[in-house]
Write a protein that holds these residues in place. Structure first.
Motif, PDB file in Angstrom:
ATOM      1  N   ARG A 153       0.832  -1.198   0.000  1.00  0.00           N
ATOM      2  CA  ARG A 153       0.000   0.000   0.000  1.00  0.00           C
ATOM      3  C   ARG A 153       0.874   1.259   0.000  1.00  0.00           C
ATOM      4  O   ARG A 153       0.646   2.197  -0.773  1.00  0.00           O
ATOM      5  CB  ARG A 153      -0.926  -0.056   1.223  1.00  0.00           C
ATOM      6  N   TYR A 205      -1.421  -1.822  -5.475  1.00  0.00           N
ATOM      7  CA  TYR A 205      -2.646  -1.918  -4.674  1.00  0.00           C
ATOM      8  C   TYR A 205      -3.236  -3.326  -4.750  1.00  0.00           C
ATOM      9  O   TYR A 205      -3.815  -3.814  -3.781  1.00  0.00           O
ATOM     10  CB  TYR A 205      -3.677  -0.877  -5.141  1.00  0.00           C
ATOM     11  N   ASN A 226      -1.477  -5.198  -2.292  1.00  0.00           N
ATOM     12  CA  ASN A 226      -2.004  -4.735  -1.001  1.00  0.00           C
ATOM     13  C   ASN A 226      -3.317  -5.443  -0.662  1.00  0.00           C
ATOM     14  O   ASN A 226      -3.530  -5.876   0.466  1.00  0.00           O
ATOM     15  CB  ASN A 226      -2.171  -3.207  -1.084  1.00  0.00           C
ATOM     16  N   TRP A 227      -4.187  -5.575  -1.658  1.00  0.00           N
ATOM     17  CA  TRP A 227      -5.489  -6.215  -1.409  1.00  0.00           C
ATOM     18  C   TRP A 227      -5.350  -7.708  -1.148  1.00  0.00           C
ATOM     19  O   TRP A 227      -6.092  -8.272  -0.346  1.00  0.00           O
ATOM     20  CB  TRP A 227      -6.456  -5.932  -2.568  1.00  0.00           C
ATOM     21  N   ARG A 252      -4.068  -7.827   2.374  1.00  0.00           N
ATOM     22  CA  ARG A 252      -5.109  -7.476   3.349  1.00  0.00           C
ATOM     23  C   ARG A 252      -6.166  -8.573   3.465  1.00  0.00           C
ATOM     24  O   ARG A 252      -6.772  -8.752   4.522  1.00  0.00           O
ATOM     25  CB  ARG A 252      -5.775  -6.144   2.966  1.00  0.00           C
ATOM     26  N   GLU A 300      -8.444   3.766   1.929  1.00  0.00           N
ATOM     27  CA  GLU A 300      -7.480   3.760   0.835  1.00  0.00           C
ATOM     28  C   GLU A 300      -7.689   4.961  -0.076  1.00  0.00           C
ATOM     29  O   GLU A 300      -8.748   5.582  -0.058  1.00  0.00           O
ATOM     30  CB  GLU A 300      -7.603   2.447   0.060  1.00  0.00           C
TER      31      GLU A 300
END
Lengths: 212, 10
Positions: free
Chosen positions: A5, A162, A165-166, A169, B9
């Motif tokens: 992120r 990202y 990042n996802w 997460r 975000e």
């Protein structure tokens, strides 16, 4: 916050700064699509309306304010200050073909049928395709300056990071936002052709020029 | 649909 992120955000920040430096140092907006920048301004404005409704962190607020401020400054440079260098003839992508379907989709497919949520969803969908006028412009002129290529590489990398990042997460926090993930995948796929050119040409010191 | 998720975000 995780490393993917943070790197994604820094990559996004770098893209914006690279673009501004290119325009400022060369006193020119040649090769830059004003239409893509207007779409990005729409994206940021729509998404960051929550600046007025919820506070998340100093970091979050500063980044949002910076993104909004710089995108409008970019538009000012393109359409006012350096207008003479703007290549409007090649910036001929029809943005209504993006805005209308994306707006319709945001109404139909969202997490919650509420005004702010629909506007947020619209911004996510629009961001995924907002680079198309810029890529269209490069395909029309058949070339991109190296500095413009660096800009696009940083901007494309941001959403790819990202995605990491996802994934992180999802496993670390159980966080999963289908709308953001699908749009992020679409967004990243649109850059793949460009990434290939960047790696095979720009990284070897050549500029991107497409066969006529 | 799903519940709205908090938007931390960018």
């Amino acid at each position: 916050m995780n490393i993917f992120r943070l790197c994604g955000d820094m990559s996004h920040l770098a893209a914006i700064i690279i673009l501004l430096l290119k325009m400022w140092k060369t006193r020119s907006v040649a090769g830059i699509s004003g239409k893509s920048q207007i779409l990005f301004a729409t994206v940021f404005t729509a998404r960051y309306l929550d600046l007025f409704t919820s506070f998340i962190s100093i970091y979050n607020t500063c980044m949002k304010v910076f993104f909004i401020g710089t995108v409008y400054f970019t538009i000012y440079l393109i359409y006012m200050k350096f207008k003479a260098t703007y290549d409007s003839n090649h910036d001929s992508f029809r943005v209504e073909f993006l805005i209308v379907p994306v707006g319709g989709l945001a109404f139909l497919v969202n997490h919650e049928f509420a005004p702010l949520e629909i506007i947020w969803t619209f911004s996510i969908y629009l961001e995924s395709v907002a680079i198309l006028p810029q890529l269209f412009m490069i395909s029309k002129t058949g070339e991109a300056e190296t500095i413009t290529s660096h800009y696009l590489f940083a901007l494309g990398s941001y959403r790819a990071l990202y995605l990491c990042n996802w994934i992180y997460r999802y496993y670390a926090e159980g966080f999963f936002d289908l709308i953001a993930v699908v749009a992020g995948v679409v967004q990243t796929i649109l850059y793949c052709d460009f990434f290939y050119l960047y790696i095979t040409k720009v990284m070897k010191g050549k500029k991107i020029s497409l066969p006529a | 649909g799903d519940d709205a998720v908090p938007k931390d975000e960018l």
